[in-house]
Design a protein around this motif. Sequence first.
Motif, PDB file in Angstrom:
ATOM      1  N   GLY A   1     -29.873 -17.680  61.738  1.00 45.26           N
ATOM      2  CA  GLY A   1     -28.574 -18.328  61.603  1.00 45.26           C
ATOM      3  C   GLY A   1     -27.851 -18.471  62.923  1.00 45.26           C
ATOM      4  O   GLY A   1     -28.264 -17.927  63.946  1.00 45.26           O
ATOM      5  N   SER A   2     -26.743 -19.203  62.899  1.00 42.88           N
ATOM      6  CA  SER A   2     -26.016 -19.507  64.134  1.00 42.88           C
ATOM      7  C   SER A   2     -25.427 -18.260  64.794  1.00 42.88           C
ATOM      8  O   SER A   2     -25.281 -18.205  66.012  1.00 42.88           O
ATOM      9  N   ASP A   3     -25.072 -17.251  64.007  1.00 45.54           N
ATOM     10  CA  ASP A   3     -24.521 -16.024  64.583  1.00 45.54           C
ATOM     11  C   ASP A   3     -25.628 -15.041  64.957  1.00 45.54           C
ATOM     12  O   ASP A   3     -25.643 -14.473  66.040  1.00 45.54           O
ATOM     13  N   GLY A   4     -26.574 -14.840  64.055  1.00 50.74           N
ATOM     14  CA  GLY A   4     -27.622 -13.854  64.267  1.00 50.74           C
ATOM     15  C   GLY A   4     -28.602 -14.195  65.372  1.00 50.74           C
ATOM     16  O   GLY A   4     -29.219 -13.298  65.953  1.00 50.74           O
ATOM     17  N   ARG A   5     -28.739 -15.484  65.687  1.00 44.77           N
ATOM     18  CA  ARG A   5     -29.744 -15.862  66.689  1.00 44.77           C
ATOM     19  C   ARG A   5     -29.436 -15.278  68.068  1.00 44.77           C
ATOM     20  O   ARG A   5     -30.344 -14.937  68.819  1.00 44.77           O
ATOM     21  N   TRP A   6     -28.155 -15.136  68.403  1.00 43.22           N
ATOM     22  CA  TRP A   6     -27.823 -14.580  69.712  1.00 43.22           C
ATOM     23  C   TRP A   6     -27.988 -13.062  69.731  1.00 43.22           C
ATOM     24  O   TRP A   6     -28.283 -12.473  70.760  1.00 43.22           O
ATOM     25  N   GLY A   7     -27.831 -12.448  68.569  1.00 41.47           N
ATOM     26  CA  GLY A   7     -28.151 -11.028  68.466  1.00 41.47           C
ATOM     27  C   GLY A   7     -29.644 -10.812  68.641  1.00 41.47           C
ATOM     28  O   GLY A   7     -30.083  -9.862  69.310  1.00 41.47           O
ATOM     29  N   PHE A   8     -30.440 -11.718  68.045  1.00 42.37           N
ATOM     30  CA  PHE A   8     -31.892 -11.672  68.194  1.00 42.37           C
ATOM     31  C   PHE A   8     -32.270 -11.832  69.670  1.00 42.37           C
ATOM     32  O   PHE A   8     -33.125 -11.116  70.193  1.00 42.37           O
ATOM     33  N   ALA A   9     -31.611 -12.783  70.334  1.00 38.04           N
ATOM     34  CA  ALA A   9     -31.872 -13.025  71.759  1.00 38.04           C
ATOM     35  C   ALA A   9     -31.531 -11.783  72.586  1.00 38.04           C
ATOM     36  O   ALA A   9     -32.274 -11.418  73.509  1.00 38.04           O
ATOM     37  N   ALA A  10     -30.425 -11.117  72.233  1.00 30.65           N
ATOM     38  CA  ALA A  10     -30.033  -9.900  72.960  1.00 30.65           C
ATOM     39  C   ALA A  10     -31.086  -8.811  72.780  1.00 30.65           C
ATOM     40  O   ALA A  10     -31.438  -8.103  73.734  1.00 30.65           O
ATOM     41  N   GLY A  11     -31.605  -8.683  71.557  1.00 30.94           N
ATOM     42  CA  GLY A  11     -32.646  -7.688  71.294  1.00 30.94           C
ATOM     43  C   GLY A  11     -33.924  -7.991  72.054  1.00 30.94           C
ATOM     44  O   GLY A  11     -34.542  -7.082  72.643  1.00 30.94           O
ATOM     45  N   ALA A  12     -34.327  -9.263  72.075  1.00 31.38           N
ATOM     46  CA  ALA A  12     -35.538  -9.655  72.796  1.00 31.38           C
ATOM     47  C   ALA A  12     -35.372  -9.461  74.303  1.00 31.38           C
ATOM     48  O   ALA A  12     -36.292  -9.016  74.995  1.00 31.38           O
ATOM     49  N   GLY A  13     -34.168  -9.754  74.815  1.00 29.22           N
ATOM     50  CA  GLY A  13     -33.891  -9.532  76.239  1.00 29.22           C
ATOM     51  C   GLY A  13     -33.930  -8.058  76.583  1.00 29.22           C
ATOM     52  O   GLY A  13     -34.453  -7.664  77.634  1.00 29.22           O
ATOM     53  N   ALA A  14     -33.380  -7.220  75.682  1.00 31.94           N
ATOM     54  CA  ALA A  14     -33.411  -5.769  75.901  1.00 31.94           C
ATOM     55  C   ALA A  14     -34.852  -5.258  75.903  1.00 31.94           C
ATOM     56  O   ALA A  14     -35.203  -4.360  76.667  1.00 31.94           O
ATOM     57  N   ALA A  15     -35.701  -5.850  75.061  1.00 32.64           N
ATOM     58  CA  ALA A  15     -37.116  -5.456  75.010  1.00 32.64           C
ATOM     59  C   ALA A  15     -37.787  -5.704  76.358  1.00 32.64           C
ATOM     60  O   ALA A  15     -38.541  -4.857  76.860  1.00 32.64           O
ATOM     61  N   SER A  16     -37.509  -6.855  76.961  1.00 32.60           N
ATOM     62  CA  SER A  16     -38.079  -7.179  78.271  1.00 32.60           C
ATOM     63  C   SER A  16     -37.607  -6.201  79.335  1.00 32.60           C
ATOM     64  O   SER A  16     -38.398  -5.698  80.136  1.00 32.60           O
ATOM     65  N   LEU A  17     -36.305  -5.927  79.339  1.00 31.73           N
ATOM     66  CA  LEU A  17     -35.744  -5.017  80.326  1.00 31.73           C
ATOM     67  C   LEU A  17     -36.341  -3.610  80.175  1.00 31.73           C
ATOM     68  O   LEU A  17     -36.741  -2.984  81.162  1.00 31.73           O
ATOM     69  N   LEU A  18     -36.435  -3.129  78.936  1.00 31.90           N
ATOM     70  CA  LEU A  18     -37.006  -1.798  78.682  1.00 31.90           C
ATOM     71  C   LEU A  18     -38.467  -1.731  79.091  1.00 31.90           C
ATOM     72  O   LEU A  18     -38.912  -0.773  79.734  1.00 31.90           O
ATOM     73  N   TRP A  19     -39.227  -2.770  78.730  1.00 34.15           N
ATOM     74  CA  TRP A  19     -40.662  -2.755  79.015  1.00 34.15           C
ATOM     75  C   TRP A  19     -40.936  -2.788  80.510  1.00 34.15           C
ATOM     76  O   TRP A  19     -41.687  -1.970  81.035  1.00 34.15           O
ATOM     77  N   PHE A  20     -40.353  -3.752  81.205  1.00 33.03           N
ATOM     78  CA  PHE A  20     -40.628  -3.880  82.638  1.00 33.03           C
ATOM     79  C   PHE A  20     -40.098  -2.690  83.425  1.00 33.03           C
ATOM     80  O   PHE A  20     -40.725  -2.249  84.386  1.00 33.03           O
ATOM     81  N   SER A  21     -38.947  -2.149  83.016  1.00 34.93           N
ATOM     82  CA  SER A  21     -38.413  -0.968  83.690  1.00 34.93           C
ATOM     83  C   SER A  21     -39.331   0.231  83.468  1.00 34.93           C
ATOM     84  O   SER A  21     -39.645   0.979  84.406  1.00 34.93           O
ATOM     85  N   GLY A  22     -39.770   0.409  82.230  1.00 37.38           N
ATOM     86  CA  GLY A  22     -40.675   1.518  81.927  1.00 37.38           C
ATOM     87  C   GLY A  22     -41.998   1.390  82.656  1.00 37.38           C
ATOM     88  O   GLY A  22     -42.534   2.374  83.190  1.00 37.38           O
ATOM     89  N   LEU A  23     -42.522   0.165  82.705  1.00 44.05           N
ATOM     90  CA  LEU A  23     -43.802  -0.075  83.370  1.00 44.05           C
ATOM     91  C   LEU A  23     -43.684   0.127  84.877  1.00 44.05           C
ATOM     92  O   LEU A  23     -44.517   0.802  85.500  1.00 44.05           O
ATOM     93  N   GLY A  24     -42.636  -0.435  85.473  1.00 46.82           N
ATOM     94  CA  GLY A  24     -42.469  -0.350  86.922  1.00 46.82           C
ATOM     95  C   GLY A  24     -42.098   1.039  87.417  1.00 46.82           C
ATOM     96  O   GLY A  24     -42.706   1.567  88.347  1.00 46.82           O
ATOM     97  N   PHE A  25     -41.104   1.647  86.765  1.00 47.27           N
ATOM     98  CA  PHE A  25     -40.620   2.950  87.231  1.00 47.27           C
ATOM     99  C   PHE A  25     -41.416   4.114  86.645  1.00 47.27           C
ATOM    100  O   PHE A  25     -41.489   5.182  87.236  1.00 47.27           O
ATOM    101  N   GLY A  26     -42.022   3.909  85.479  1.00 45.86           N
ATOM    102  CA  GLY A  26     -42.812   4.969  84.864  1.00 45.86           C
ATOM    103  C   GLY A  26     -44.202   5.093  85.459  1.00 45.86           C
ATOM    104  O   GLY A  26     -44.864   6.118  85.296  1.00 45.86           O
ATOM    105  N   ALA A  27     -44.646   4.045  86.159  1.00 47.60           N
ATOM    106  CA  ALA A  27     -45.995   4.050  86.730  1.00 47.60           C
ATOM    107  C   ALA A  27     -46.201   5.184  87.721  1.00 47.60           C
ATOM    108  O   ALA A  27     -47.322   5.680  87.883  1.00 47.60           O
ATOM    109  N   ARG A  28     -45.124   5.614  88.371  1.00 47.09           N
ATOM    110  CA  ARG A  28     -45.250   6.680  89.379  1.00 47.09           C
ATOM    111  C   ARG A  28     -45.781   7.976  88.777  1.00 47.09           C
ATOM    112  O   ARG A  28     -46.315   8.823  89.495  1.00 47.09           O
TER     113      ARG A  28
END
Length: 200
Positions: A140-167
């Motif tokens: 829906g028109s309201d929920g889609r931006w919440g979905f986008a926020a969740g997907a963006g958070a997933a990217s940030l969490l994954w790349f941060s974990g991969l980059g900084f956790g690799a050490r």
Amino acid sequence: MLDSTAAGLATGLSLIVAIGAQNAFVLRQGLAREHVVPVVAICAVSDLLLIVAGVAGIGTVVERAPAVVEVVRWLGVAFLTWYGVRTLLGARKAAGLTAGGGRRTSLRSAVGRATALTWLNPHVYLDTVLLLGSIANTHGSDGRWGFAAGAGAASLLWFSGLGFGARLLSPLLARPRAWQVLDVLIGVTMLAIAVSLALG
């Protein structure tokens, strides 16, 4: 709204947590502890921009312009082939490895590779723009931006974990030979992805 955000987070993670050229590069930079912040930032911000574009409806444009995706595909094949061959050749040169466990990469080179591995991957347009955009718009028109926020958070969490956790794995790569093996694996992965892209 929270349900849409959780769905976006789960969907984003399911698409991004896979062995690929971008993830392999972020992992290598994390292990080498070189330019991790800009590399993670480029990958996460690029994903966020692509997700927002998909939710905003740019996916329709991408879908109707297959020639553009085709050009990106062959540019990606060329870049991945070059990067894969370069990595394999570099793995042969033990003298090129530092005591810290890897060849030094300049900031400019790291930024350039992270950008190319993100934007020259046609799958990023199909998965992130088209697929995530389509799924987001079912909320829906309201929920889609919440979905986008969740997907963006997933990217940030994954790349941060991969980059900084690799050490945490760096003790396993204390010897140059271990880095050679890693480079061979990364080079083969890049070439395999290039072949799969070339075959469509």
